[in-house]
Design a protein around this motif. Structure first.
Motif, PDB file in Angstrom:
ATOM      1  N   TYR A  34       0.822  -1.218   0.000  1.00 38.11           N
ATOM      2  CA  TYR A  34       0.000   0.000   0.000  1.00 38.11           C
ATOM      3  C   TYR A  34       0.857   1.269   0.000  1.00 38.11           C
ATOM      4  O   TYR A  34       0.444   2.294  -0.526  1.00 38.11           O
ATOM      5  CB  TYR A  34      -0.918   0.037   1.227  1.00 38.11           C
ATOM      6  CG  TYR A  34      -2.209  -0.712   1.043  1.00 38.11           C
ATOM      7  CD1 TYR A  34      -3.379  -0.050   0.691  1.00 38.11           C
ATOM      8  CD2 TYR A  34      -2.265  -2.086   1.226  1.00 38.11           C
ATOM      9  CE1 TYR A  34      -4.569  -0.728   0.524  1.00 38.11           C
ATOM     10  CE2 TYR A  34      -3.456  -2.784   1.064  1.00 38.11           C
ATOM     11  CZ  TYR A  34      -4.600  -2.103   0.721  1.00 38.11           C
ATOM     12  OH  TYR A  34      -5.770  -2.779   0.549  1.00 38.11           O
ATOM     13  N   ARG A  35       2.028   1.218   0.622  1.00 31.99           N
ATOM     14  CA  ARG A  35       2.834   2.441   0.803  1.00 31.99           C
ATOM     15  C   ARG A  35       3.013   3.262  -0.468  1.00 31.99           C
ATOM     16  O   ARG A  35       2.717   4.457  -0.473  1.00 31.99           O
ATOM     17  CB  ARG A  35       4.176   2.096   1.433  1.00 31.99           C
ATOM     18  CG  ARG A  35       4.080   1.897   2.909  1.00 31.99           C
ATOM     19  CD  ARG A  35       5.443   1.740   3.590  1.00 31.99           C
ATOM     20  NE  ARG A  35       5.222   1.118   4.883  1.00 31.99           N
ATOM     21  CZ  ARG A  35       5.446  -0.159   5.142  1.00 31.99           C
ATOM     22  NH1 ARG A  35       5.942  -0.954   4.217  1.00 31.99           N
ATOM     23  NH2 ARG A  35       5.195  -0.648   6.332  1.00 31.99           N
ATOM     24  N   LEU A  38      -0.257   4.915  -1.565  1.00 32.87           N
ATOM     25  CA  LEU A  38      -0.797   5.953  -0.676  1.00 32.87           C
ATOM     26  C   LEU A  38       0.095   7.190  -0.616  1.00 32.87           C
ATOM     27  O   LEU A  38      -0.383   8.280  -0.289  1.00 32.87           O
ATOM     28  CB  LEU A  38      -0.987   5.390   0.735  1.00 32.87           C
ATOM     29  CG  LEU A  38      -2.021   4.272   0.857  1.00 32.87           C
ATOM     30  CD1 LEU A  38      -2.021   3.711   2.274  1.00 32.87           C
ATOM     31  CD2 LEU A  38      -3.398   4.762   0.462  1.00 32.87           C
ATOM     32  N   GLN A  39       1.349   7.023  -0.936  1.00 29.20           N
ATOM     33  CA  GLN A  39       2.300   8.145  -0.842  1.00 29.20           C
ATOM     34  C   GLN A  39       1.845   9.380  -1.622  1.00 29.20           C
ATOM     35  O   GLN A  39       1.908  10.493  -1.086  1.00 29.20           O
ATOM     36  CB  GLN A  39       3.687   7.689  -1.287  1.00 29.20           C
ATOM     37  CG  GLN A  39       4.761   8.700  -1.009  1.00 29.20           C
ATOM     38  CD  GLN A  39       6.134   8.149  -1.346  1.00 29.20           C
ATOM     39  OE1 GLN A  39       6.269   7.205  -2.131  1.00 29.20           O
ATOM     40  NE2 GLN A  39       7.150   8.740  -0.753  1.00 29.20           N
ATOM     41  N   LEU A  43      -0.768   9.829   2.609  1.00 33.29           N
ATOM     42  CA  LEU A  43      -1.366   9.047   3.689  1.00 33.29           C
ATOM     43  C   LEU A  43      -0.512   7.833   4.039  1.00 33.29           C
ATOM     44  O   LEU A  43       0.091   7.219   3.158  1.00 33.29           O
ATOM     45  CB  LEU A  43      -2.754   8.533   3.277  1.00 33.29           C
ATOM     46  CG  LEU A  43      -3.844   9.554   3.012  1.00 33.29           C
ATOM     47  CD1 LEU A  43      -5.081   8.867   2.460  1.00 33.29           C
ATOM     48  CD2 LEU A  43      -4.175  10.336   4.279  1.00 33.29           C
ATOM     49  N   THR A  44      -0.515   7.498   5.316  1.00 30.41           N
ATOM     50  CA  THR A  44       0.001   6.210   5.753  1.00 30.41           C
ATOM     51  C   THR A  44      -1.159   5.221   5.694  1.00 30.41           C
ATOM     52  O   THR A  44      -2.324   5.626   5.550  1.00 30.41           O
ATOM     53  CB  THR A  44       0.518   6.286   7.201  1.00 30.41           C
ATOM     54  OG1 THR A  44      -0.584   6.590   8.060  1.00 30.41           O
ATOM     55  CG2 THR A  44       1.620   7.334   7.349  1.00 30.41           C
ATOM     56  N   HIS A  45      -0.864   3.936   5.826  1.00 26.56           N
ATOM     57  CA  HIS A  45      -1.949   2.952   5.779  1.00 26.56           C
ATOM     58  C   HIS A  45      -2.970   3.169   6.901  1.00 26.56           C
ATOM     59  O   HIS A  45      -4.178   3.167   6.632  1.00 26.56           O
ATOM     60  CB  HIS A  45      -1.390   1.518   5.807  1.00 26.56           C
ATOM     61  CG  HIS A  45      -2.458   0.502   5.639  1.00 26.56           C
ATOM     62  ND1 HIS A  45      -3.027  -0.146   6.704  1.00 26.56           N
ATOM     63  CD2 HIS A  45      -3.101   0.062   4.530  1.00 26.56           C
ATOM     64  CE1 HIS A  45      -3.954  -0.961   6.250  1.00 26.56           C
ATOM     65  NE2 HIS A  45      -4.024  -0.855   4.938  1.00 26.56           N
ATOM     66  N   GLN A  47      -3.783   5.941   8.371  1.00 25.23           N
ATOM     67  CA  GLN A  47      -4.534   7.147   8.016  1.00 25.23           C
ATOM     68  C   GLN A  47      -5.514   6.863   6.883  1.00 25.23           C
ATOM     69  O   GLN A  47      -6.634   7.388   6.873  1.00 25.23           O
ATOM     70  CB  GLN A  47      -3.579   8.272   7.611  1.00 25.23           C
ATOM     71  CG  GLN A  47      -2.754   8.810   8.747  1.00 25.23           C
ATOM     72  CD  GLN A  47      -1.645   9.725   8.270  1.00 25.23           C
ATOM     73  OE1 GLN A  47      -1.228   9.678   7.110  1.00 25.23           O
ATOM     74  NE2 GLN A  47      -1.143  10.558   9.171  1.00 25.23           N
ATOM     75  N   TYR A  48      -5.116   6.023   5.948  1.00 25.30           N
ATOM     76  CA  TYR A  48      -5.999   5.625   4.845  1.00 25.30           C
ATOM     77  C   TYR A  48      -7.253   4.943   5.389  1.00 25.30           C
ATOM     78  O   TYR A  48      -8.365   5.218   4.943  1.00 25.30           O
ATOM     79  CB  TYR A  48      -5.219   4.699   3.907  1.00 25.30           C
ATOM     80  CG  TYR A  48      -6.016   4.040   2.808  1.00 25.30           C
ATOM     81  CD1 TYR A  48      -6.587   4.781   1.778  1.00 25.30           C
ATOM     82  CD2 TYR A  48      -6.150   2.653   2.778  1.00 25.30           C
ATOM     83  CE1 TYR A  48      -7.286   4.148   0.754  1.00 25.30           C
ATOM     84  CE2 TYR A  48      -6.842   2.021   1.758  1.00 25.30           C
ATOM     85  CZ  TYR A  48      -7.412   2.775   0.751  1.00 25.30           C
ATOM     86  OH  TYR A  48      -8.105   2.157  -0.262  1.00 25.30           O
ATOM     87  N   LEU A  79      -3.610   9.686  15.065  1.00 26.29           N
ATOM     88  CA  LEU A  79      -3.831   9.579  13.617  1.00 26.29           C
ATOM     89  C   LEU A  79      -4.714  10.723  13.140  1.00 26.29           C
ATOM     90  O   LEU A  79      -4.435  11.351  12.112  1.00 26.29           O
ATOM     91  CB  LEU A  79      -4.508   8.252  13.268  1.00 26.29           C
ATOM     92  CG  LEU A  79      -3.699   6.981  13.458  1.00 26.29           C
ATOM     93  CD1 LEU A  79      -4.584   5.754  13.284  1.00 26.29           C
ATOM     94  CD2 LEU A  79      -2.554   6.947  12.480  1.00 26.29           C
ATOM     95  N   ARG A  82      -2.878  14.037  13.107  1.00 24.89           N
ATOM     96  CA  ARG A  82      -2.003  14.195  11.936  1.00 24.89           C
ATOM     97  C   ARG A  82      -2.827  14.508  10.691  1.00 24.89           C
ATOM     98  O   ARG A  82      -2.406  15.310   9.847  1.00 24.89           O
ATOM     99  CB  ARG A  82      -1.135  12.951  11.741  1.00 24.89           C
ATOM    100  CG  ARG A  82       0.016  12.882  12.758  1.00 24.89           C
ATOM    101  CD  ARG A  82       1.050  11.837  12.417  1.00 24.89           C
ATOM    102  NE  ARG A  82       0.599  10.458  12.526  1.00 24.89           N
ATOM    103  CZ  ARG A  82       0.553   9.762  13.649  1.00 24.89           C
ATOM    104  NH1 ARG A  82       0.921  10.317  14.791  1.00 24.89           N
ATOM    105  NH2 ARG A  82       0.140   8.511  13.646  1.00 24.89           N
TER     106      ARG A  82
END
Length: 156
Positions: A34-35, A38-39, A43-45, A47-48, A79, A82
Motif C-alpha cells: 500500500y505504501r 498511498l504516498q 497518507l500512511t496505511h 490514516q488511509y 492519527l 495528523r
C-alpha cells in the motif's frame, strides 16, 4: 515408518503451522504494498483506513471511528491529529454531546476520495491474484475477526 515430513506436519509448534505467524507476515507484506500507492495522497496505511471510514460517514465521533476501525480511541487520536495537521479533517466538540469529539472531513479530505479508487485496483494488480480469491480471503478473515471478538467477549 515416520518421516521428517510427517513429524514436521504434525508438530503443532512449527512456525509455519501457526495461524498468528501467517496472519502477521501476510498483513505486514500486504500493507507494504500500500505504501507507494498511498504516498501520492500523503497518507500512511492507518490514516488511509481512517479516511475510508470518514468517506463513508462524516462527521463521526472519535469513539464511533475507533469502534469501526477496531482501535482504542487513544491509538486513533494521534492519527486524527495528523490528518487534521495536513488539512484533511477537523476535530471539534459535538454540538449534541460536549463530551464527544466529532471528526469531519474538510473539502480537501473529501476531494482526496477521487484518487482512492486507484488504491484497491493497484493492490489487486500488485498481488497478481484473481479478485474472487481476494474477496474470498477477505470474507474468511471477517469470520476470523468475528470469532476473535466472540472469544474476547467470553473472556478468552
Amino acid at each position: 515408518m515416520s518421516t521428517d515430513a510427517d513429524t514436521y506436519a504434525s508438530d503443532l509448534l512449527a512456525l509455519d503451522q501457526q495461524v498468528c505467524f501467517a496472519l502477521a507476515v501476510a498483513a505486514r507484506n500486504v500493507i507494504g504494498l500500500y505504501r507507494p500507492l498511498l504516498q501520492p495522497m500523503g497518507l500512511t496505511h492507518p490514516q488511509y483506513l481512517v479516511m475510508l471510514a470518514l468517506w463513508e460517514k462524516s462527521p463521526s465521533s472519535l469513539t464511533e471511528l475507533a469502534g469501526r476501525l477496531s482501535l482504542e480511541p487513544a491509538t486513533l487520536s494521534p492519527l486524527v491529529k495528523r490528518l487534521e495537521a495536513v488539512g484533511y479533517v477537523t476535530r471539534a466538540r459535538d454540538a449534541k454531546d460536549e463530551r464527544a469529539l466529532a471528526v469531519t472531513l474538510t473539502e480537501e479530505g473529501a476531494a482526496l476520495r477521487a484518487y482512492a479508487p486507484a488504491v484497491p485496483a493497484g493492490i489487486v494488480a500488485r498481488l497478481g491474484m484473481p479478485l474472487t480469491e481476494l474477496e474470498e480471503l477477505r470474507d474468511r478473515l471477517h469470520v476470523v475477526i468475528e470469532a476473535t471478538r466472540r472469544a474476547h467477549a467470553n473472556g478468552g
